[in-house]
Design a protein around this motif. Structure first.
Motif, PDB file in Angstrom:
ATOM      1  N   ALA A  79       5.673   4.397   1.372  1.00 32.84           N
ATOM      2  CA  ALA A  79       6.240   5.617   1.956  1.00 32.84           C
ATOM      3  C   ALA A  79       7.254   5.276   3.042  1.00 32.84           C
ATOM      4  O   ALA A  79       8.328   5.892   3.129  1.00 32.84           O
ATOM      5  N   GLU A  80       6.933   4.293   3.865  1.00 30.57           N
ATOM      6  CA  GLU A  80       7.840   3.885   4.940  1.00 30.57           C
ATOM      7  C   GLU A  80       9.127   3.293   4.357  1.00 30.57           C
ATOM      8  O   GLU A  80      10.229   3.550   4.857  1.00 30.57           O
ATOM      9  N   GLU A  81       8.990   2.486   3.301  1.00 33.03           N
ATOM     10  CA  GLU A  81      10.162   1.893   2.666  1.00 33.03           C
ATOM     11  C   GLU A  81      11.060   2.963   2.054  1.00 33.03           C
ATOM     12  O   GLU A  81      12.286   2.867   2.113  1.00 33.03           O
ATOM     13  N   HIS A 115       7.195  11.199   2.951  1.00 32.25           N
ATOM     14  CA  HIS A 115       5.822  11.434   3.389  1.00 32.25           C
ATOM     15  C   HIS A 115       4.856  10.643   2.516  1.00 32.25           C
ATOM     16  O   HIS A 115       5.125  10.404   1.333  1.00 32.25           O
ATOM     17  N   LYS A 116       3.737  10.273   3.093  1.00 25.34           N
ATOM     18  CA  LYS A 116       2.744   9.478   2.361  1.00 25.34           C
ATOM     19  C   LYS A 116       2.270  10.185   1.094  1.00 25.34           C
ATOM     20  O   LYS A 116       2.028   9.542   0.069  1.00 25.34           O
ATOM     21  N   SER A 117       2.145  11.513   1.152  1.00 25.06           N
ATOM     22  CA  SER A 117       1.677  12.260  -0.028  1.00 25.06           C
ATOM     23  C   SER A 117       2.671  12.149  -1.177  1.00 25.06           C
ATOM     24  O   SER A 117       2.286  12.084  -2.349  1.00 25.06           O
ATOM     25  N   THR A 118       3.963  12.124  -0.851  1.00 23.08           N
ATOM     26  CA  THR A 118       4.989  11.970  -1.889  1.00 23.08           C
ATOM     27  C   THR A 118       4.898  10.600  -2.534  1.00 23.08           C
ATOM     28  O   THR A 118       4.942  10.466  -3.763  1.00 23.08           O
ATOM     29  N   GLY A 152       0.825  -1.192   0.000  1.00 25.57           N
ATOM     30  CA  GLY A 152       0.000   0.000   0.000  1.00 25.57           C
ATOM     31  C   GLY A 152       0.863   1.247   0.000  1.00 25.57           C
ATOM     32  O   GLY A 152       2.081   1.181   0.189  1.00 25.57           O
ATOM     33  N   VAL A 153       0.235   2.410  -0.179  1.00 28.27           N
ATOM     34  CA  VAL A 153       0.970   3.674  -0.239  1.00 28.27           C
ATOM     35  C   VAL A 153       1.711   3.932   1.070  1.00 28.27           C
ATOM     36  O   VAL A 153       2.868   4.379   1.063  1.00 28.27           O
TER      37      VAL A 153
END
Length: 266
Positions: A44-46, A50-53, A39-40
């Motif tokens: 993002a964590e990987e 930021h999640k938006s990026t 998932g997004v």
């Protein structure tokens, strides 16, 4: 005038931000190749962004078909554009073209899923898939990669490596996927020796509990093993006592593919 137009005066360098975006987009593809689906938030964590990026990166890749969203799951996997590029790459593109129809025929004959895989580092990567008629098969898809030491196709492909190359690829302690995964290098070397002598490989719930597989080699005109053809299915159906018969049927198909690639089958 666009940013790209501004660079037409002879300075071919790209803005650092654009380079970083390309790097991150490629990293997204590598993450999905490694994890299968994500998932997004996980992406993002990987990436450490930021999640938006991550969401913007995934959206662009999705619009070009390089990733695809799984219905009702909020997760993504590699898309058909990756498959298209893989199929035009040499020499695997020809391998895909020559094997797809024959794999489908084998899947119909043995009643199980059939894959063609290649070795990429320490992982086995599926480049062709054909589903059996039962409707109960595996979760493998084209582009999926798995630790080579835990799969029938991967172990078969590892037999081509020297002991030093093997150690370099799998490391000192190969990762355990199930309690049946071989995680001891000397034991893996011994297993590969048996596979090399026998001519085919098996995986009995080593990658995933409840999943068995058998694999045979595909060779090119130089006699080099370039890929592995595998038959996989639920352990309750693809029983160990079937392995040899299934391997024999798979070998007949792999030899046909090898012949199409110029290998002189004896």
């Amino acid at each position: 005038m666009t940013e790209l137009d501004d660079n037409s005066n002879g300075d071919r360098s790209r803005p650092s931000g654009a380079v970083q975006s390309v790097d991150r987009a490629l990293a997204v593809l590598e993450i999905l190749a490694r994890l299968g689906t994500a998932g997004v938030t996980e992406i993002a964590e990987e990436l450490g962004v930021h999640k938006s990026t991550a969401s913007r990166l995934v959206a662009v890749l999705d619009s070009r078909g390089y990733v695809a969203q799984l219905k009702n799951r909020g997760k993504f996997q590699l898309g058909n554009s990756i498959v298209r590029l893989a199929r035009t790459a040499s020499p695997d593109g020809d391998l895909v073209r020559q094997s797809q129809e024959l794999c489908a025929e084998l899947a119909e004959t043995v009643g199980e899923s059939v894959n063609v895989s290649i070795l990429d580092g320490n992982r086995s990567v599926s480049i062709v898939k054909a589903d059996g008629p039962s409707g109960v098969g595996t979760n493998t898809w084209v582009g999926q990669s798995s630790p080579a030491h835990a799969t029938a196709s991967g172990k078969l492909l590892l037999t081509e490596l020297s002991d030093s190359e093997l150690a370099e690829r799998v490391g000192e302690t190969p990762i355990a996927l199930t309690e049946k995964t071989i995680t001891d290098v000397p034991a893996l070397v011994e297993s590969l020796k048996t596979i090399r002598e026998r001519g085919w490989a098996e995986s009995e719930e080593e990658l995933e509990l409840g999943l068995n597989a058998v694999s045979v080699p595909i060779r090119d005109y130089t006699s080099k093993m370039i890929a592995a053809l595998s038959v996989s299915g639920p352990a309750y159906r693809l029983l160990p006592e079937r392995f040899e018969d299934v391997a024999r049927a798979a070998l007949d198909t792999s030899q046909q593919i090898s012949s199409r690639l110029g290998y002189a089958v004896t």
